[in-house]
Design an enzyme around this catalytic site. Structure first.
Site, PDB file in Angstrom:
ATOM      1  CD  GLU A 171      -6.254   1.712  -4.290  1.00 40.98           C
ATOM      2  OE1 GLU A 171      -5.835   1.102  -5.566  1.00 40.98           O
ATOM      3  OE2 GLU A 171      -5.408   1.897  -3.397  1.00 40.98           O
ATOM      4  N   GLY A 172     -12.347   0.759  -4.282  1.00 38.37           N
ATOM      5  CA  GLY A 172     -13.747  -0.025  -4.882  1.00 38.37           C
ATOM      6  C   GLY A 172     -14.013  -1.147  -4.190  1.00 38.37           C
ATOM      7  CB  THR A 227     -11.879   7.976   0.798  1.00 36.95           C
ATOM      8  OG1 THR A 227     -11.557   7.105  -0.278  1.00 36.95           O
ATOM      9  CG2 THR A 227     -12.816   7.518   1.646  1.00 36.95           C
ATOM     10  CD  GLU A 228     -15.194  14.704   0.884  1.00 37.04           C
ATOM     11  OE1 GLU A 228     -14.460  15.625   0.277  1.00 37.04           O
ATOM     12  OE2 GLU A 228     -16.275  14.919   1.356  1.00 37.04           O
ATOM     13  CB  SER A 273      -0.800  -0.067   1.109  1.00 35.31           C
ATOM     14  OG  SER A 273      -1.813  -1.118   1.181  1.00 35.31           O
TER      15      SER A 273
END
Length: 397
Positions: free
Chosen positions: A376-377, A144-145, A103
């Site tokens: 990531e999805g 991303t929030e 990551s």
């Protein structure tokens, strides 16, 4: 009648002969990254995971830069210019050590550096990419929030121009890898022109990145919140070459490709641990690897592992040929992460109670992959991407 050619020996580590598809340069990259991980990660990662920390991350980043692993598929600016397959092999070896290490590399190269490389100005590229490729500066990627993960179009982070032309950035980002140690953040925000990306030095006034604690997954990784309170940026801080969601989504597609390979690294590590354990652990007077039920598990694990690696290799060749579509990346991430988790769970059953011990890598990989499955999805998003591609009907809204 001509004699049949002699068949190569069966290799339990490569039952499909996938290595035959690799060039010497590919194997050299794989061996370099594998050797680095064996020396610098594997002896320590269980302790890092148990303590929930990644000590010496800046030193690790510089070492990764020295072997060309940061932004390795990018061209110029100190980047290695490696092939997509070589980058994938690196991801596999890094995640075989730990998902947190992969990551670190993915966010640095496939998100932060990729965004600047593809959408940045020449000045932005020259200012940041050489230092990031060397590991001298760590980057993070703010999309991303807290309330908007799978629906980034409705992000609340805002950037407004003031009378002097500067940008003023306000908002929050959540679950950001590398955030607390980053020297630069690529942050996506709503503007009057649409969603734009901004290159934000993390020493900017009003910017902070508190680290997120109490994680039970990706514990050997730095995960943070990004907080932006009236962060003032110059007019040229915006990425000039993209407006709208196409920017961040194309970065995510590049990073997801690395996950297709990386997840198979975690699966391989768990599978190898299960094979070795099955050959040495005795019950009822014989190794458990000699029992039919254990062999059935190992055979099924091997089939899914090497099918997944073959899928990753195929997608890598398509990327190198400029023919890889986002839907195909979704195909790979959906399949490989899901199968990797199943391989880890099956490996845990072979190890029995020892499977939950950090003396073995299996439970660490299994819990890490729970995060990889989501970030990531999510599974659902990739299923809907494929569903739309298959039917022509959009089920997102």
């Amino acid at each position: 009648m001509a004699a049949s050619p002699k068949l190569p020996a069966f290799d339990p580590a490569d039952p499909l002969g996938i290595d035959d598809l690799l060039e010497p340069e590919d194997l050299a990259v794989r061996d370099t990254v594998r050797g680095w991980a064996a020396d610098r990660v594997l002896p320590y990662v269980a302790d890092w995971y148990e303590k929930g920390e990644l000590p010496g991350i800046r030193e690790l980043a510089r070492e990764l830069g020295s072997i060309g692993a940061l932004g390795m598929s990018l061209e110029g600016y100190g980047c290695a210019g490696a092939s997509a397959v070589q980058y994938g092999l690196a991801c596999l070896e890094l995640e075989a050590a730990d998902s947190g290490i992969r990551s670190l590399v993915s966010v640095q190269g496939s998100l932060a550096m990729y965004a600047i490389h593809r959408f940045g100005s020449e000045e932005q590229k020259e200012a940041w990419l050489p230092r990031m490729a060397a590991g001298e500066v760590i980057g993070c990627f703010g999309l991303t929030e807290p309330d908007h993960g799978s629906d980034p179009a409705n992000m609340r982070t805002r950037a407004k121009r003031d009378a002097g032309g500067d940008w003023v950035l306000n908002g929050r980002k959540m679950w950001i890898t590398n955030g607390s140690v980053a020297g630069v953040a690529v942050v996506w925000a709503q503007t009057e022109e649409g969603i734009r990306g901004f290159v934000v030095p993390t020493d900017s006034a009003g910017f902070s990145a508190p680290e997120i604690k109490h994680k039970w997954s990706l514990r050997a990784s730095v995960t943070s919140e990004l907080v932006m309170d009236d962060v003032r940026l110059p007019a040229d801080a915006v990425l000039p070459e993209v407006t709208g969601l196409r920017g961040p989504l194309s970065c995510l597609s590049h990073a997801r490709y690395g996950i297709v390979w990386g997840s198979m690294g975690a699966a391989r590590s768990s599978f190898e641990a299960a094979v070795e354990y099955a050959k040495s652990r005795e019950q009822f007077g014989r190794p458990i690897g000699g029992f039919q039920l254990t062999q059935a598990k190992l055979a099924d694990m091997a089939v899914e592992l090497h099918k997944g690696i073959l899928l990753a290799h195929h997608l890598g060749r398509r990327m190198d040929a400029g023919r890889l579509r986002p839907e195909q990346v979704s195909f790979g991430k959906l399949n490989n992460v899901r199968e990797a988790i199943d391989i880890c769970r099956t490996a845990r059953t072979i190890l029995g109670a020892n499977g939950i011990s950090l003396e073995y890598p299996v439970m660490r990989h299994a819990t890490n992959l729970e995060s990889v499955l989501t970030y990531e999805g999510t599974v659902e998003m990739h299923q809907l991407v494929l569903g739309k591609a298959l039917t022509g009907l959009d089920a997102f809204r």
